[in-house]
Design a protein around this motif. Structure first.
Motif, PDB file in Angstrom:
ATOM      1  N   CYS A  46       0.838  -1.199   0.000  1.00  0.00           N
ATOM      2  CA  CYS A  46       0.000   0.000   0.000  1.00  0.00           C
ATOM      3  C   CYS A  46       0.874   1.251   0.000  1.00  0.00           C
ATOM      4  O   CYS A  46       1.952   1.280   0.604  1.00  0.00           O
ATOM      5  CB  CYS A  46      -0.875  -0.025   1.244  1.00  0.00           C
ATOM      6  SG  CYS A  46      -2.035   1.355   1.325  1.00  0.00           S
ATOM      7  N   HIS A  48       0.179   3.946   1.428  1.00  0.00           N
ATOM      8  CA  HIS A  48      -0.068   4.706   2.651  1.00  0.00           C
ATOM      9  C   HIS A  48       0.823   4.217   3.797  1.00  0.00           C
ATOM     10  O   HIS A  48       1.385   5.017   4.527  1.00  0.00           O
ATOM     11  CB  HIS A  48      -1.544   4.578   3.035  1.00  0.00           C
ATOM     12  CG  HIS A  48      -1.916   5.333   4.270  1.00  0.00           C
ATOM     13  ND1 HIS A  48      -2.476   4.729   5.361  1.00  0.00           N
ATOM     14  CD2 HIS A  48      -1.793   6.638   4.577  1.00  0.00           C
ATOM     15  CE1 HIS A  48      -2.694   5.643   6.305  1.00  0.00           C
ATOM     16  NE2 HIS A  48      -2.287   6.807   5.853  1.00  0.00           N
ATOM     17  N   ALA A  49       0.928   2.923   3.972  1.00  0.00           N
ATOM     18  CA  ALA A  49       1.806   2.344   4.986  1.00  0.00           C
ATOM     19  C   ALA A  49       2.248   0.984   4.480  1.00  0.00           C
ATOM     20  O   ALA A  49       1.798   0.529   3.432  1.00  0.00           O
ATOM     21  CB  ALA A  49       1.094   2.232   6.329  1.00  0.00           C
ATOM     22  N   VAL A  51       1.786  -2.201   4.156  1.00  0.00           N
ATOM     23  CA  VAL A  51       0.763  -3.224   4.330  1.00  0.00           C
ATOM     24  C   VAL A  51       0.603  -3.994   3.023  1.00  0.00           C
ATOM     25  O   VAL A  51       0.600  -3.409   1.943  1.00  0.00           O
ATOM     26  CB  VAL A  51      -0.575  -2.544   4.721  1.00  0.00           C
ATOM     27  CG1 VAL A  51      -1.744  -3.486   4.535  1.00  0.00           C
ATOM     28  CG2 VAL A  51      -0.513  -2.066   6.157  1.00  0.00           C
ATOM     29  N   CYS A  65      -7.136  -1.952   0.539  1.00  0.00           N
ATOM     30  CA  CYS A  65      -6.175  -2.114   1.625  1.00  0.00           C
ATOM     31  C   CYS A  65      -6.960  -2.411   2.895  1.00  0.00           C
ATOM     32  O   CYS A  65      -7.844  -1.653   3.284  1.00  0.00           O
ATOM     33  CB  CYS A  65      -5.340  -0.852   1.796  1.00  0.00           C
ATOM     34  SG  CYS A  65      -4.236  -0.966   3.208  1.00  0.00           S
ATOM     35  N   LEU A  67      -6.124  -2.323   5.912  1.00  0.00           N
ATOM     36  CA  LEU A  67      -5.841  -1.597   7.150  1.00  0.00           C
ATOM     37  C   LEU A  67      -6.709  -0.346   7.311  1.00  0.00           C
ATOM     38  O   LEU A  67      -7.376  -0.168   8.322  1.00  0.00           O
ATOM     39  CB  LEU A  67      -4.357  -1.237   7.216  1.00  0.00           C
ATOM     40  CG  LEU A  67      -3.901  -0.699   8.577  1.00  0.00           C
ATOM     41  CD1 LEU A  67      -4.250  -1.645   9.711  1.00  0.00           C
ATOM     42  CD2 LEU A  67      -2.411  -0.418   8.582  1.00  0.00           C
ATOM     43  N   HIS A  68      -6.703   0.524   6.298  1.00  0.00           N
ATOM     44  CA  HIS A  68      -7.496   1.761   6.417  1.00  0.00           C
ATOM     45  C   HIS A  68      -8.512   1.912   5.298  1.00  0.00           C
ATOM     46  O   HIS A  68      -9.164   2.947   5.194  1.00  0.00           O
ATOM     47  CB  HIS A  68      -6.587   2.991   6.433  1.00  0.00           C
ATOM     48  CG  HIS A  68      -5.511   2.927   7.473  1.00  0.00           C
ATOM     49  ND1 HIS A  68      -4.181   2.924   7.153  1.00  0.00           N
ATOM     50  CD2 HIS A  68      -5.592   2.847   8.817  1.00  0.00           C
ATOM     51  CE1 HIS A  68      -3.460   2.851   8.268  1.00  0.00           C
ATOM     52  NE2 HIS A  68      -4.294   2.796   9.289  1.00  0.00           N
ATOM     53  N   GLY A  69      -8.597   0.922   4.433  1.00  0.00           N
ATOM     54  CA  GLY A  69      -9.693   0.912   3.480  1.00  0.00           C
ATOM     55  C   GLY A  69      -9.523   1.692   2.202  1.00  0.00           C
ATOM     56  O   GLY A  69     -10.487   1.858   1.463  1.00  0.00           O
ATOM     57  N   SER A  70      -8.316   2.181   1.897  1.00  0.00           N
ATOM     58  CA  SER A  70      -8.147   2.793   0.584  1.00  0.00           C
ATOM     59  C   SER A  70      -8.267   1.709  -0.486  1.00  0.00           C
ATOM     60  O   SER A  70      -7.773   0.597  -0.319  1.00  0.00           O
ATOM     61  CB  SER A  70      -6.771   3.457   0.450  1.00  0.00           C
ATOM     62  OG  SER A  70      -6.792   4.750   0.985  1.00  0.00           O
ATOM     63  N   PRO A  83      -7.233   6.981   3.119  1.00  0.00           N
ATOM     64  CA  PRO A  83      -6.154   7.936   3.361  1.00  0.00           C
ATOM     65  C   PRO A  83      -5.021   7.912   2.333  1.00  0.00           C
ATOM     66  O   PRO A  83      -4.210   8.826   2.332  1.00  0.00           O
ATOM     67  CB  PRO A  83      -5.625   7.520   4.736  1.00  0.00           C
ATOM     68  CG  PRO A  83      -5.882   6.052   4.790  1.00  0.00           C
ATOM     69  CD  PRO A  83      -7.180   5.838   4.060  1.00  0.00           C
TER      70      PRO A  83
HETATM   71  S1  FES Z   1      -2.060   1.264   5.017  1.00  0.00           S
HETATM   72 FE1  FES Z   1      -3.295   1.089   3.256  1.00  0.00          FE
HETATM   73  S2  FES Z   1      -4.753   2.644   3.514  1.00  0.00           S
HETATM   74 FE2  FES Z   1      -3.495   2.860   5.266  1.00  0.00          FE
END
Ligand code: FES
Length: 108
Positions: A46, A48-49, A51, A65, A67-70, A83
């Motif tokens: 991802c 974002h982080a 993952v 994703c 973890l935070h749903g993007s 995010p």
């Molecule tokens: S780690 Fe993928 S949206 Fe935050």
């Protein structure tokens, strides 16, 4: 050198619909995704982080994703919502018989 360098990553029968397969392509983690009869390859991490996208759900041509749903578009790698703001690299896929080949040459 001419053209992208396609490497076999799996066979078609290793892929289950909407179930990402995580492969290692020369040290690069790639999720291979069969959805609606088409195969896509997307960088597994991802934007974002750190993952693994292969553990997320596939729906409507996107991978989510967990973890935070993007969600990321499997064709373009673009996130459809926060995010995450940066795209994830996607790679060209070629089917040869039963073999699925991916080129790490990034699509623009
Ligand atoms: S780690 Fe993928 S949206 Fe935050």
């Amino acid at each position: 050198m001419s053209g992208p360098n396609f490497v076999k990553v799996c066979t078609k029968d290793q892929l289950a619909e909407d179930t990402p397969l995580l492969v290692d392509l020369d040290g690069t983690p790639v999720s291979v995704v069969l959805t609606e009869g088409e195969v896509f390859a997307i960088y597994d991490i991802c934007s974002h982080a750190n993952v693994s996208l292969a553990e997320g759900e596939v729906e409507d041509g996107q991978i989510e994703c967990w973890l935070h749903g993007s969600c990321f578009d499997l064709r373009t790698g673009k996130p459809s919502g926060p995010p995450a703001t940066r795209p994830v690299p996607v790679y060209p896929v070629k089917i040869e018989g039963d073999d699925v080949l991916v080129s790490l040459t990034q699509e623009s």
